[in-house]
Design an enzyme around this catalytic site. Structure first.
Site, mmCIF file in Angstrom:
data_model
loop_
_atom_site.group_PDB
_atom_site.id
_atom_site.type_symbol
_atom_site.label_atom_id
_atom_site.label_comp_id
_atom_site.label_asym_id
_atom_site.label_seq_id
_atom_site.Cartn_x
_atom_site.Cartn_y
_atom_site.Cartn_z
ATOM 1 N N LYS A 36 37.872 46.107 37.938
ATOM 2 C CA LYS A 36 39.101 45.532 37.370
ATOM 3 C C LYS A 36 39.085 44.010 37.541
ATOM 4 O O LYS A 36 38.295 43.477 38.334
ATOM 5 C CB LYS A 36 40.315 46.140 38.078
ATOM 6 N N ARG A 134 53.612 52.210 46.503
ATOM 7 C CA ARG A 134 53.305 51.450 45.296
ATOM 8 C C ARG A 134 53.344 52.448 44.144
ATOM 9 O O ARG A 134 54.390 53.036 43.893
ATOM 10 C CB ARG A 134 51.951 50.740 45.484
ATOM 11 N N HIS A 166 46.095 56.217 47.345
ATOM 12 C CA HIS A 166 45.543 54.919 47.759
ATOM 13 C C HIS A 166 46.105 54.560 49.132
ATOM 14 O O HIS A 166 47.287 54.798 49.409
ATOM 15 C CB HIS A 166 45.941 53.874 46.707
ATOM 16 N N ARG A 222 36.329 54.941 45.887
ATOM 17 C CA ARG A 222 36.570 53.847 44.924
ATOM 18 C C ARG A 222 36.318 52.522 45.637
ATOM 19 O O ARG A 222 37.175 52.010 46.345
ATOM 20 C CB ARG A 222 38.017 53.889 44.402
ATOM 21 N N TYR A 266 46.105 12.576 44.510
ATOM 22 C CA TYR A 266 47.556 12.507 44.334
ATOM 23 C C TYR A 266 48.306 12.489 45.657
ATOM 24 O O TYR A 266 47.986 13.247 46.571
ATOM 25 C CB TYR A 266 48.043 13.720 43.537
ATOM 26 N N CYS A 313 43.312 18.814 42.836
ATOM 27 C CA CYS A 313 44.015 18.587 41.570
ATOM 28 C C CYS A 313 43.713 19.740 40.609
ATOM 29 O O CYS A 313 43.039 20.695 40.976
ATOM 30 C CB CYS A 313 43.566 17.268 40.948
ATOM 31 N N MET A 314 44.201 19.629 39.369
ATOM 32 C CA MET A 314 43.987 20.723 38.425
ATOM 33 C C MET A 314 42.513 20.924 38.095
ATOM 34 O O MET A 314 42.037 22.063 37.967
ATOM 35 C CB MET A 314 44.768 20.467 37.129
ATOM 36 N N ASP A 315 41.775 19.810 38.007
ATOM 37 C CA ASP A 315 40.392 19.897 37.516
ATOM 38 C C ASP A 315 39.359 19.357 38.491
ATOM 39 O O ASP A 315 38.172 19.380 38.183
ATOM 40 C CB ASP A 315 40.262 19.077 36.224
HETATM 41 C C1 LIG Z 1 41.681 47.736 43.608
HETATM 42 C C2 LIG Z 1 41.712 49.180 43.932
HETATM 43 C C3 LIG Z 1 40.653 49.795 44.618
HETATM 44 C C4 LIG Z 1 39.521 49.023 45.253
HETATM 45 O O1 LIG Z 1 39.991 48.438 46.453
HETATM 46 P P1 LIG Z 1 38.990 47.608 47.381
HETATM 47 O O2 LIG Z 1 39.783 47.315 48.604
HETATM 48 O O3 LIG Z 1 38.639 46.377 46.612
HETATM 49 O O4 LIG Z 1 37.816 48.484 47.610
HETATM 50 C C5 LIG Z 1 40.672 51.165 44.771
HETATM 51 N N1 LIG Z 1 41.689 51.899 44.281
HETATM 52 C C6 LIG Z 1 42.748 51.337 43.650
HETATM 53 C C7 LIG Z 1 43.852 52.185 43.157
HETATM 54 C C8 LIG Z 1 42.799 49.966 43.458
HETATM 55 O O5 LIG Z 1 43.853 49.417 42.849
#
Ligand SMILES: *Cc1c(COP(=O)(O)O)cnc(C)c1O
Length: 374
Positions: A36, A134, A166, A222, A266, A313-315
């Protein structure tokens, strides 16, 4: 090299994935590489290919747009997309055989409607909230989600592939919520069984649990940040077997002598203490360099660690290199695996008051990614 670039070591991603997949395989679990947010800033498609080469069997993304980017690139591995809200057109994902994570009856029904329109069976992973607070159905709402899923299965409009959840604190080994979430997950699986929902794939572990909690591997882990070579919590989850894949570097754009007492950047929060050389590095918060790293961010230049002088700064930002011979075009390394003495993303996270995940993920689209390794 380019003026500024994020060099991504695909061999590192492949090897990290192979290591994590080895841990999962000891528990007979498969491995999902989470790609992701453009592969945590590393590039989703190249990262996905490297992770698949390293033994990942699945890819995980938040949105269907991210899933379709992988399919468009010709990747045909199983993909789970888990963060699609009401009204999202999930039809293209269903047609592209992308599995959908669903946390509520409403989103399950939207997935089924899309599947019917596409004349396909929706492949679903039902999400239970085991305590993170969540996404996912609460244990109280879980039976309703199961009833709706079982009905869709009986009608042939959906197939429950997975049940998943999760962790909140898997990066703090021993945290009491870990055992509590495991117990709630096991109970949710039993409730699913009683409702006639028998998922092939139960999954709960993120990177931290993949590294430290074999009993949480179930059928699939995951792994996200760890495939990019970073520990989910460097203080508590050592990940010495992993190699950071991203090196962020830039060439000095101008180096010039200035007198003592010269204000820098700045707000003039920094003044030179003596006649000195200032070196301008063309990366800023527009590229994802945290402004919180003003007067704090570490950078390797001309063989020495320097600290950013004044504001980011920005850049661009400035380094005060004293009398060291620094020339325009010299390479400044902000972070990398550390081999050349350069800082790491972990060090940047510390000075900016954040986590390594955010450091690499926020490196912006303006910074070209260049790829090394297979
Ligand atoms: C981002 C995410 C992961 C991966 O988490 P890590 O800590 O980067 O391994 C796994 N499951 C879900 C639902 C996530 O949102």
């Amino acid at each position: 090299m380019l003026q500024a670039e994020a060099v991504v070591d695909l061999d590192a991603i492949r090897a990290n994935t192979a290591y994590l997949a080895g841990l999962a395989a000891e528990q007979s679990a498969a491995t999902m590489a989470v790609v992701k947010a453009d592969g945590y800033g590393h590039g989703a498609v190249p990262s996905a290919r490297a992770a698949l080469a390293g033994g990942a069997g699945w890819l995980g993304v938040a949105t269907v747009g991210e899933a379709l980017e992988l399919r468009t690139a010709g990747i045909d591995a199983p993909i789970l997309s888990w963060l699609n809200g009401p009204g999202t057109d999930v039809g293209p994902a269903v047609r592209a055989s992308v599995d959908l994570g669903v946390p509520s009856v409403r989103l399950l029904e939207e997935a089924i409607t899309a599947a019917k329109a596409a004349d396909r069976t929706a492949r679903l992973h039902l999400k239970v909230d085991t305590g993170l607070g969540r996404s996912g159905a609460t244990p109280a709402d879980w039976p309703d989600l199961l009833v709706a899923a079982a009905k869709a299965q009986a009608e042939g409009t959906a197939e429950v592939i997975g049940v998943w959840s999760h962790f909140a604190c898997a990066d703090e080994p021993g945290h009491p919520s870990i055992a509590a979430q495991l117990a709630v997950f096991r109970e949710a699986l039993e409730v699913a069984d009683r409702h006639g929902v028998h998922p092939q794939i139960r999954h709960l572990a993120n990177s931290a649990a993949t590294l430290t909690l074999p009993e949480a591997h179930f059928d699939l882990v995951r792994a996200g940040v760890s495939i990019y070579g970073l520990s989910p919590n460097p203080a508590q989850v050592p990940a010495d077997a992993l190699r950071p894949a991203m090196t962020l570097r830039a060439r000095v754009l101008i180096a010039k002598r200035v007198p003592a007492g010269h204000g820098v950047s700045y707000g003039h929060t920094y003044h030179t203490a003596a006649p000195t050389t200032l070196a301008l590095v063309p990366l800023g918060y527009g590229d994802g360099i945290p402004r919180h790293a003003s007067s704090a961010g570490p950078v390797l230049l001309a063989g020495k660690r320097r600290t950013i002088a004044g504001r980011v700064c920005m850049d661009q930002f400035v380094l005060d290199v004293g009398d060291d011979p620094v020339s325009e075009g010299d390479q400044a390394i902000l972070f990398g695996p550390g081999d050349q003495g350069e800082p790491t993303a972990d060090e940047w996270a510390d000075v900016a008051g954040t986590i390594n995940y955010e450091i690499v993920t926020r490196i912006g689209a303006r910074v070209p990614r260049t790829y090394v390794g297979a």
